[in-house]
Write a protein that holds these residues in place. Structure first.
Motif, PDB file in Angstrom:
ATOM      1  N   ARG A 138       3.052   4.653   5.308  1.00 35.28           N
ATOM      2  CA  ARG A 138       2.157   3.800   6.109  1.00 35.28           C
ATOM      3  C   ARG A 138       1.140   4.680   6.831  1.00 35.28           C
ATOM      4  NH1 ARG A 138       5.872   0.258   9.649  1.00 35.28           N
ATOM      5  NH2 ARG A 138       7.341   1.996   9.448  1.00 35.28           N
ATOM      6  N   TYR A 142      -3.992   1.579   6.126  1.00 36.66           N
ATOM      7  CA  TYR A 142      -3.439   0.960   4.903  1.00 36.66           C
ATOM      8  C   TYR A 142      -2.003   1.435   4.657  1.00 36.66           C
ATOM      9  CZ  TYR A 142      -4.334   5.418   2.531  1.00 36.66           C
ATOM     10  OH  TYR A 142      -4.335   6.737   2.174  1.00 36.66           O
ATOM     11  N   CYS A 144       0.780   2.507   1.428  1.00 37.85           N
ATOM     12  CA  CYS A 144       0.856   2.909   0.018  1.00 37.85           C
ATOM     13  C   CYS A 144       2.316   2.789  -0.451  1.00 37.85           C
ATOM     14  CB  CYS A 144       0.372   4.360  -0.129  1.00 37.85           C
ATOM     15  SG  CYS A 144       0.611   4.992  -1.801  1.00 37.85           S
ATOM     16  N   LYS A 152       1.349   3.858  -7.962  1.00 37.21           N
ATOM     17  CA  LYS A 152       1.108   3.654  -6.529  1.00 37.21           C
ATOM     18  C   LYS A 152       0.208   2.438  -6.322  1.00 37.21           C
ATOM     19  CE  LYS A 152       1.524   8.510  -5.099  1.00 37.21           C
ATOM     20  NZ  LYS A 152       2.744   8.464  -4.326  1.00 37.21           N
ATOM     21  N   HIS A 154      -1.934   0.238  -3.201  1.00 38.27           N
ATOM     22  CA  HIS A 154      -2.409   0.292  -1.815  1.00 38.27           C
ATOM     23  C   HIS A 154      -2.709  -1.115  -1.311  1.00 38.27           C
ATOM     24  CE1 HIS A 154      -3.243   4.246  -3.506  1.00 38.27           C
ATOM     25  NE2 HIS A 154      -2.999   4.693  -2.274  1.00 38.27           N
ATOM     26  N   GLU A 156      -3.479  -3.630   2.640  1.00 33.88           N
ATOM     27  CA  GLU A 156      -3.660  -3.572   4.100  1.00 33.88           C
ATOM     28  C   GLU A 156      -2.392  -4.001   4.830  1.00 33.88           C
ATOM     29  OE1 GLU A 156      -6.607  -6.355   5.689  1.00 33.88           O
ATOM     30  OE2 GLU A 156      -6.607  -7.391   3.766  1.00 33.88           O
TER      31      GLU A 156
END
Ligand SMILES: Cc1cc2nc3c(=O)[nH]c(=O)nc-3n(C[C@H](O)[C@H](O)[C@H](O)COP(=O)(O)OP(=O)(O)OC[C@H]3O[C@@H](n4cnc5c(N)ncnc54)[C@H](O)[C@@H]3O)c2cc1C
Length: 403
Positions: A138, A142, A144, A152, A154, A156
């Motif tokens: 974190r 954002y 991940c 991965k 991403h 919000e």
């Protein structure tokens, strides 16, 4: 930016669908689902079924999914609540409240297959299945998420909808409190001599609460709570013995029990978190709170998490405040606290009152059941709780049902 939902159970899938509907596919929603569902569900009806309150059904309808679920649902028209060996009982009837059903029963795995199809067709949802989360990082702006194949993603905001043993909560260091009820729920289906005609029964027995709920094709599904100690004894019963014991506990309101399905055993606990939000993280459904099934409130409560979170995110996007903004999340948490606390308190209280066989309490319960049944205002409070939780009363006011 996007929302990442971990957990493709009923809560995670419903949230993805609610967000897809409210944003008309204009926001990206990543849904990470661990289990691949089978498209050919079997017809033996021995899986877990759950009762949806009218409030839940209306919420599902509000984001366009009820038309897909309704063909799988069986309406509850009457609810009979009794304490074995005691003269008192409560009878609720949908006609008393000018509604066609007091709730609906769905078989979970069957409903999940339908939901999966809805998810695959809904705009804006990107499904990763079967995939698990292996790492979460974190950052200020954002989050991940690393999947078990190394990919991965991403977003919000990260939403943990990954159930009671939430990996997300563990990976993010969210503490959980567990009360072990030292009980299990034995769940299966039974074919009955008499048609259920939409009747649901909640019966408090010496062994534990027994719910008998109507489903399709002449079957009822039951959830029979038992102590850990009884579990070993029950596992040894063959179908014939099980039917005798179940009949003895339930009685004859549905005639003779003719056939029982494969039994599944679920350990029961109350699990709560110290916080249902954290930096760029929200926990919902069983990941946030896992309840005893005595009052059939677990998913109904989770549904209220879903709709409030969907509304909160929608408003954040509209006002440009950002979905992962901590103030946005705090507002969500504040608005959920009372409902969650009340539902847990009532569910836990019911369990403790009805698990106690002390003579004075047994008599008190009998009187309470008679009183609630005879006094319309008390019956109405109970009906309100069953239809949609203590904060809800629309169906009792609004005679125009939309389902
Ligand atoms: C016997 C019984 C009867 C019940 N009856 C009722 C009822 O009548 N009414 C009612 O409202 N509620 C009822 N409940 C409660 C209800 O079943 C639950 O509240 C609801 O199913 C929880 O859904 P969920 O999606 O939050 O969790 P789950 O169903 O546990 O789903 C979580 C999902 O996340 C996935 N997952 C886990 N870890 C990961 C990971 N690391 N990465 C990706 N995915 C992951 C899991 O595979 C799973 O698919 C009952 C519960 C029991 C035990």
């Amino acid at each position: 930016m996007s929302i990442i939902i971990v957990g493709g159970g009923i809560v995670g899938s419903m949230l993805a669908l609610a967000l897809s509907y409210t944003t008309q596919g204009n926001q990206t929603i990543f849904l990470i689902a661990e289990k691949k569902l089978k498209s050919n569900w079997h017809t033996t009806y021995d899986g877990k079924s759950i009762a949806l309150s009218i409030d839940t059904c209306q919420k599902i309808a509000s984001f366009g999914v009820w038309s897909a679920i309704k063909p799988l649902a069986t309406a509850i028209t009457n609810i009979h609540i009794s304490d074995r060996g005691s003269p008192g009982f409560i009878l609720l009837n949908s006609q008393d409240y000018n509604i066609s059903a007091l709730g609906y029963i769905i078989e979970l795995s069957r409903a999940m297959n339908t939901l999966l199809t809805c998810v695959q067709e809904a705009p804006g949802i990107h499904l990763y299945c079967p995939r698990k989360v292996s790492e979460i990082e974190r950052f200020e702006e954002y989050v991940c998420v690393t999947l078990d194949n190394g990919e991965k993603i991403h977003g919000e905001l990260l939403v943990a909808a990954d159930g009671t043993y939430s990996d997300v909560a563990n990976l993010c260091g969210i503490k959980r409190c567990t009360v072990n009820y030292e009980q299990v729920a034995v769940v299966s289906t039974v074919l009955t001599q008499l048609a259920h005609n939409g009747w649901a029964f909640e019966r408090f027995t010496d062994q534990g609460p027994l719910a008998m709920l109507p489903i399709a094709n002449g079957y009822s599904t039951f959830i029979w709570c038992q102590s850990y100690i009884s579990q070993q004894r029950i596992e040894k019963w063959n179908d014939k013995q099980f039917l005798i014991e179940l009949q003895d506990a339930f009685g004859w309101r549905l005639g003779r029990f003719l056939q029982v399905g494969r039994r599944k055993i679920h350990p029961l606990q109350l699990q709560t978190t110290t916080q249902n939000i954290s930096h760029r993280l929200v926990l919902i459904g069983n990941a946030a709170q896992t309840l005893h099934p005595i009052a059939g409130q677990g998913f109904n409560l989770g549904m209220r998490d879903i709709t409030l979170l969907a509304d909160t995110l929608q408003s954040a996007w509209k006002h440009g405040t950002g979905a992962g903004d901590y103030l946005t999340l705090q507002n969500y948490q504040k608005s959920r606290m009372k409902d969650v606390r009340d539902t847990i308190t009532i569910t836990d209280g019911l369990l403790r009152i009805f698990s106690n066989r002390h003579a004075g309490l047994v008599m008190g319960r009998a009187l309470a059941l008679i009183m609630i049944d005879q006094i319309p205002s008390l019956r109405r409070v109970l009906a309100q709780w069953i239809l949609g939780g203590m904060q809800w009363n629309t169906a009792l006011r609004d005679k125009n049902e939309t389902l």
